[in-house]
Design a protein around this motif. Structure first.
Motif, PDB file in Angstrom:
ATOM      1  N   SER A 120     -36.206 -27.229  -9.640  1.00  0.00           N
ATOM      2  CA  SER A 120     -37.333 -26.664  -8.896  1.00  0.00           C
ATOM      3  C   SER A 120     -37.316 -27.046  -7.423  1.00  0.00           C
ATOM      4  N   LEU A 121     -36.574 -28.066  -7.059  1.00  0.00           N
ATOM      5  CA  LEU A 121     -36.502 -28.490  -5.663  1.00  0.00           C
ATOM      6  C   LEU A 121     -35.975 -27.375  -4.766  1.00  0.00           C
ATOM      7  N   TRP A 122     -35.197 -26.459  -5.329  1.00  0.00           N
ATOM      8  CA  TRP A 122     -34.515 -25.443  -4.517  1.00  0.00           C
ATOM      9  C   TRP A 122     -35.304 -24.143  -4.401  1.00  0.00           C
ATOM     10  N   LYS A 123     -36.507 -24.073  -4.982  1.00  0.00           N
ATOM     11  CA  LYS A 123     -37.248 -22.818  -4.978  1.00  0.00           C
ATOM     12  C   LYS A 123     -37.609 -22.348  -3.565  1.00  0.00           C
ATOM     13  N   LYS A 124     -37.636 -23.271  -2.622  1.00  0.00           N
ATOM     14  CA  LYS A 124     -37.909 -22.902  -1.232  1.00  0.00           C
ATOM     15  C   LYS A 124     -36.739 -22.143  -0.626  1.00  0.00           C
ATOM     16  N   TYR A 125     -35.570 -22.258  -1.240  1.00  0.00           N
ATOM     17  CA  TYR A 125     -34.360 -21.678  -0.660  1.00  0.00           C
ATOM     18  C   TYR A 125     -33.739 -20.580  -1.515  1.00  0.00           C
ATOM     19  N   ILE A 161     -31.242 -17.459   7.619  1.00  0.00           N
ATOM     20  CA  ILE A 161     -31.383 -17.629   6.185  1.00  0.00           C
ATOM     21  C   ILE A 161     -30.276 -18.538   5.674  1.00  0.00           C
ATOM     22  N   ASN A 162     -30.668 -19.566   4.917  1.00  0.00           N
ATOM     23  CA  ASN A 162     -29.730 -20.573   4.423  1.00  0.00           C
ATOM     24  C   ASN A 162     -29.372 -20.297   2.971  1.00  0.00           C
ATOM     25  N   LEU A 163     -28.086 -20.211   2.696  1.00  0.00           N
ATOM     26  CA  LEU A 163     -27.588 -20.109   1.331  1.00  0.00           C
ATOM     27  C   LEU A 163     -27.046 -21.470   0.930  1.00  0.00           C
ATOM     28  N   LEU A 164     -27.616 -22.059  -0.112  1.00  0.00           N
ATOM     29  CA  LEU A 164     -27.256 -23.415  -0.519  1.00  0.00           C
ATOM     30  C   LEU A 164     -26.679 -23.414  -1.932  1.00  0.00           C
ATOM     31  N   LEU A 165     -26.115 -24.555  -2.331  1.00  0.00           N
ATOM     32  CA  LEU A 165     -25.567 -24.766  -3.676  1.00  0.00           C
ATOM     33  C   LEU A 165     -24.458 -23.760  -4.005  1.00  0.00           C
ATOM     34  N   LEU A 166     -23.659 -23.420  -3.012  1.00  0.00           N
ATOM     35  CA  LEU A 166     -22.551 -22.488  -3.235  1.00  0.00           C
ATOM     36  C   LEU A 166     -21.362 -23.197  -3.858  1.00  0.00           C
ATOM     37  N   GLU A 167     -20.434 -22.420  -4.380  1.00  0.00           N
ATOM     38  CA  GLU A 167     -19.186 -22.952  -4.902  1.00  0.00           C
ATOM     39  C   GLU A 167     -18.121 -22.878  -3.807  1.00  0.00           C
ATOM     40  N   ALA A 168     -17.312 -23.922  -3.693  1.00  0.00           N
ATOM     41  CA  ALA A 168     -16.234 -23.926  -2.699  1.00  0.00           C
ATOM     42  C   ALA A 168     -15.145 -22.926  -3.081  1.00  0.00           C
ATOM     43  N   GLU A 169     -14.470 -22.405  -2.066  1.00  0.00           N
ATOM     44  CA  GLU A 169     -13.329 -21.511  -2.238  1.00  0.00           C
ATOM     45  C   GLU A 169     -13.655 -20.349  -3.195  1.00  0.00           C
ATOM     46  N   THR A 170     -14.773 -19.679  -2.907  1.00  0.00           N
ATOM     47  CA  THR A 170     -15.273 -18.623  -3.790  1.00  0.00           C
ATOM     48  C   THR A 170     -15.694 -17.403  -2.977  1.00  0.00           C
ATOM     49  N   VAL A 173     -32.338 -12.092   1.418  1.00  0.00           N
ATOM     50  CA  VAL A 173     -30.930 -11.833   1.122  1.00  0.00           C
ATOM     51  C   VAL A 173     -30.707 -11.938  -0.378  1.00  0.00           C
ATOM     52  N   GLU A 174     -29.993 -10.993  -0.932  1.00  0.00           N
ATOM     53  CA  GLU A 174     -29.554 -11.024  -2.310  1.00  0.00           C
ATOM     54  C   GLU A 174     -28.058 -11.363  -2.307  1.00  0.00           C
ATOM     55  N   TYR A 175     -27.646 -12.340  -3.129  1.00  0.00           N
ATOM     56  CA  TYR A 175     -26.232 -12.737  -3.110  1.00  0.00           C
ATOM     57  C   TYR A 175     -25.779 -13.175  -4.493  1.00  0.00           C
ATOM     58  N   TRP A 176     -24.475 -13.091  -4.711  1.00  0.00           N
ATOM     59  CA  TRP A 176     -23.894 -13.449  -6.002  1.00  0.00           C
ATOM     60  C   TRP A 176     -22.408 -13.741  -5.832  1.00  0.00           C
ATOM     61  N   ALA A 177     -21.876 -14.564  -6.739  1.00  0.00           N
ATOM     62  CA  ALA A 177     -20.463 -14.940  -6.694  1.00  0.00           C
ATOM     63  C   ALA A 177     -19.641 -13.929  -7.484  1.00  0.00           C
ATOM     64  N   GLY A 178     -18.507 -13.497  -6.894  1.00  0.00           N
ATOM     65  CA  GLY A 178     -17.628 -12.562  -7.585  1.00  0.00           C
ATOM     66  C   GLY A 178     -18.304 -11.232  -7.855  1.00  0.00           C
ATOM     67  N   LYS A 179     -17.782 -10.491  -8.840  1.00  0.00           N
ATOM     68  CA  LYS A 179     -18.338  -9.182  -9.159  1.00  0.00           C
ATOM     69  C   LYS A 179     -19.537  -9.268 -10.089  1.00  0.00           C
ATOM     70  N   ASP A 180     -19.508 -10.221 -10.979  1.00  0.00           N
ATOM     71  CA  ASP A 180     -20.529 -10.271 -12.023  1.00  0.00           C
ATOM     72  C   ASP A 180     -21.321 -11.567 -12.031  1.00  0.00           C
ATOM     73  N   GLY A 181     -21.314 -12.297 -10.912  1.00  0.00           N
ATOM     74  CA  GLY A 181     -22.026 -13.570 -10.874  1.00  0.00           C
ATOM     75  C   GLY A 181     -23.539 -13.395 -10.926  1.00  0.00           C
ATOM     76  N   LYS A 182     -24.217 -14.469 -11.228  1.00  0.00           N
ATOM     77  CA  LYS A 182     -25.674 -14.461 -11.292  1.00  0.00           C
ATOM     78  C   LYS A 182     -26.251 -14.146  -9.921  1.00  0.00           C
ATOM     79  N   HIS A 183     -27.198 -13.203  -9.874  1.00  0.00           N
ATOM     80  CA  HIS A 183     -27.786 -12.799  -8.599  1.00  0.00           C
ATOM     81  C   HIS A 183     -28.912 -13.754  -8.205  1.00  0.00           C
ATOM     82  N   TYR A 184     -28.873 -14.180  -6.936  1.00  0.00           N
ATOM     83  CA  TYR A 184     -29.919 -15.018  -6.373  1.00  0.00           C
ATOM     84  C   TYR A 184     -30.569 -14.284  -5.211  1.00  0.00           C
ATOM     85  N   LEU A 185     -31.850 -14.569  -5.025  1.00  0.00           N
ATOM     86  CA  LEU A 185     -32.600 -14.000  -3.914  1.00  0.00           C
ATOM     87  C   LEU A 185     -33.169 -15.151  -3.084  1.00  0.00           C
ATOM     88  N   THR A 186     -33.041 -15.053  -1.776  1.00  0.00           N
ATOM     89  CA  THR A 186     -33.688 -16.051  -0.931  1.00  0.00           C
ATOM     90  C   THR A 186     -35.161 -15.683  -0.804  1.00  0.00           C
TER      91      THR A 186
END
Length: 496
Positions: free
Chosen positions: A487-492, A82-91, A58-71
């Motif tokens: 680096s702890l989050w590289k698994k996710y 698929i777990n998406l972690l470290l998200l921002e609340a109310e976003t 999964v590819e995901y990002w916050a808002g229109k121009d947020g940093k892109h993350y890949l699981t």
């Protein structure tokens, strides 16, 4: 171009288009289901059902121009969680499901919104009139535990935002540590389990000589009754009731490279110095190695090499002779333990139980008297190979008055052959953040120092000269705060 060539070209284009169409539509997404585990505002689960087995991410990002993350890419299957972690609340978040093929096939862009943050997590962690340089923590987080009810473990970023948490509804969380397999190991206990020596009515009270009430009984202070291992999705791998095993874990626990639990426990012997029955019970500490079912594999006791006949303080300290508050590992996997009552750090052979050396006042190393530490916590080997600890400074020559009381981070380069200890770091906390009990000190990857002033409810980051760069304002007494590397989050998750 003649008519024949045109027809051949059109045929090739049609063939390529048809092949690509089949290639991109051969595997189809049958269903997508989103959910927020534990009604969390900062994580999201995406369940994906396909018509045929395939590898996906999964590819995901916050808002229109947020940093892109890949699981990370999931192995071929028809159903994926698929777990998406470290998200921002109310976003608002955008995401695409990607079939990981020779030419990746991306779904249309979809979106979801995280809910409003839980009220209990909304707190003034960072005060504007205190140092608050968010970059002082670097890319990682700091982890601390709430030991009242309901208990929790929280990981907080440099802006004072909780990025990850795990909550226990019925117990407090006494302590937590990261494991070699990227999970969290925690000690739990019912609130109100602490036991202290207090004067009894109409009976003389034997003081400890240390100026504070010592723990008594099996549980004592910072004792727990259950162990639990939690992965970063919040899933509980296992849970163990040590109280039912007749074992009280306290102050510290770690997981070794064999995935065994290494924990500080209450331990006792009967007083053999005096004749007659009943004999006094002398309480001390040990280190137990067990598997995750509670099977004890090995045990070391501080009493094994202790000469009780020569101990002139034993009567006044019989409820809590050593007060061992730390277990950590040296580079050779032997144990580093801390006895604050002795103002010493000990290295213990993990196989034989033999004491290899003692560092501190009256120990085996030559060191300057100004470098002695008093009622210390959290000794460990830092990333530079030095022994580092938090010097509470209680009962030291410096604490003759309140204004002279100082807690500090210390590190030493040890020469174990010549038995010399050379001080490398000496980073004091501000006087107002002096803490007589608990606390910790760690060297961050960026060279700053992370310290916990437990009694004042503060977690601070300073440079190596002691200049405070950042301060976390907790509304409770944190036993310690540990660094959580990015680096702890590289698994996710990963970045493009």
């Amino acid at each position: 171009m003649n008519k024949k060539n045109i027809l051949v070209s059109l045929f090739i284009v049609a063939l390529l288009y048809g092949g690509y169409y089949f290639y991109s539509h051969d595997i189809q997404i049958v269903n997508i289901q989103l959910s927020s585990p534990d009604n969390s505002a900062i994580k999201e689960d995406i369940r994906i059902q396909l018509n045929k087995p395939a590898t996906v991410y999964v590819e995901y990002w916050a808002g229109k121009d947020g940093k892109h993350y890949l699981t990370p890419v999931r192995q071929a299957a028809t159903e994926h969680l698929i777990n998406l972690l470290l998200l921002e609340a109310e976003t608002d978040y955008h995401y695409r499901i990607v079939l990981d093929r020779l030419v990746p096939i991306k779904s249309k862009t979809m979106h979801f919104q995280t809910r409003k943050q839980s009220p209990w997590m909304v707190h003034d962690w960072i005060k504007e009139n205190h140092p608050h340089d968010a970059g002082a923590l670097g890319e990682g987080l700091t982890m601390l535990c709430y030991r009242e009810f309901p208990g929790y473990i929280a990981m907080v970023d440099g802006k004072g935002v909780i990025k990850w948490y795990w909550q226990e509804e019925k117990m407090g969380v006494r302590i937590a540590s990261l494991t070699p397999r990227g999970t969290v190991l925690a000690l739990l206990a019912p609130v109100g389990k602490d036991e202290f020596a207090k004067p009894q009515e109409n009976k003389p009270f034997v003081k400890s000589g240390l100026g504070y009430s010592l723990r008594t009984g099996k549980t004592g202070f910072m004792g727990g009754t259950e162990l639990v291992e939690i992965d970063l999705t919040g899933y509980v791998r296992w849970r163990l009731n040590t109280d039912k095993l007749g074992m009280i874990v306290h102050h510290d626990l770690r997981m070794d490279q064999s995935n065994h639990i290494v924990a500080v426990v209450r331990d006792y012997i009967l007083d053999e110095r005096k004749q007659g029955i009943p004999r006094d019970t002398l309480w001390g500490d040990g280190v137990v190695v067990m598997d995750t079912t509670g099977k004890v594999l090995k045990k070391w006791s501080a009493w094994d090499q202790w000469d009780t006949a020569k101990d002139v303080r034993l009567d006044s300290l019989k409820h809590d002779r050593f007060h061992i508050n730390t277990i950590s590992f040296d580079k050779d996997s032997n144990y580093i333990v801390s006895s604050p009552i002795e103002n010493q750090v000990w290295k213990i052979d993990a196989q034989t139980g033999k004491t290899l050396w003692r560092l501190g006042k009256g120990g085996d190393f030559q060191m300057n008297a100004s470098d002695y530490f008093y009622f210390q916590h959290a000794p460990h080997i830092n990333q530079e190979g030095d022994l580092m600890l938090f010097d509470n400074g209680d009962f030291s020559p410096r604490d003759s008055s309140t204004t002279n009381k100082v807690s500090r981070a210390l590190s030493f380069t040890l020469n174990t052959e010549e038995k010399t200890a050379t001080k490398k770091l000496d980073v004091p906390l501000p006087n107002k953040q002096y803490t007589a009990r608990m606390g910790s000190a760690y060297l961050l990857p960026n060279g700053n120092i992370l310290q916990t002033s437990s009694k004042t409810g503060s977690v601070l980051i300073s440079d190596k000269l002691g200049k405070v760069l950042w301060e976390l304002n907790t509304y409770f007494i944190p036993y310690r705060a540990e660094y959580v590397p990015d680096s702890l989050w590289k698994k996710y998750r990963r970045t493009e």
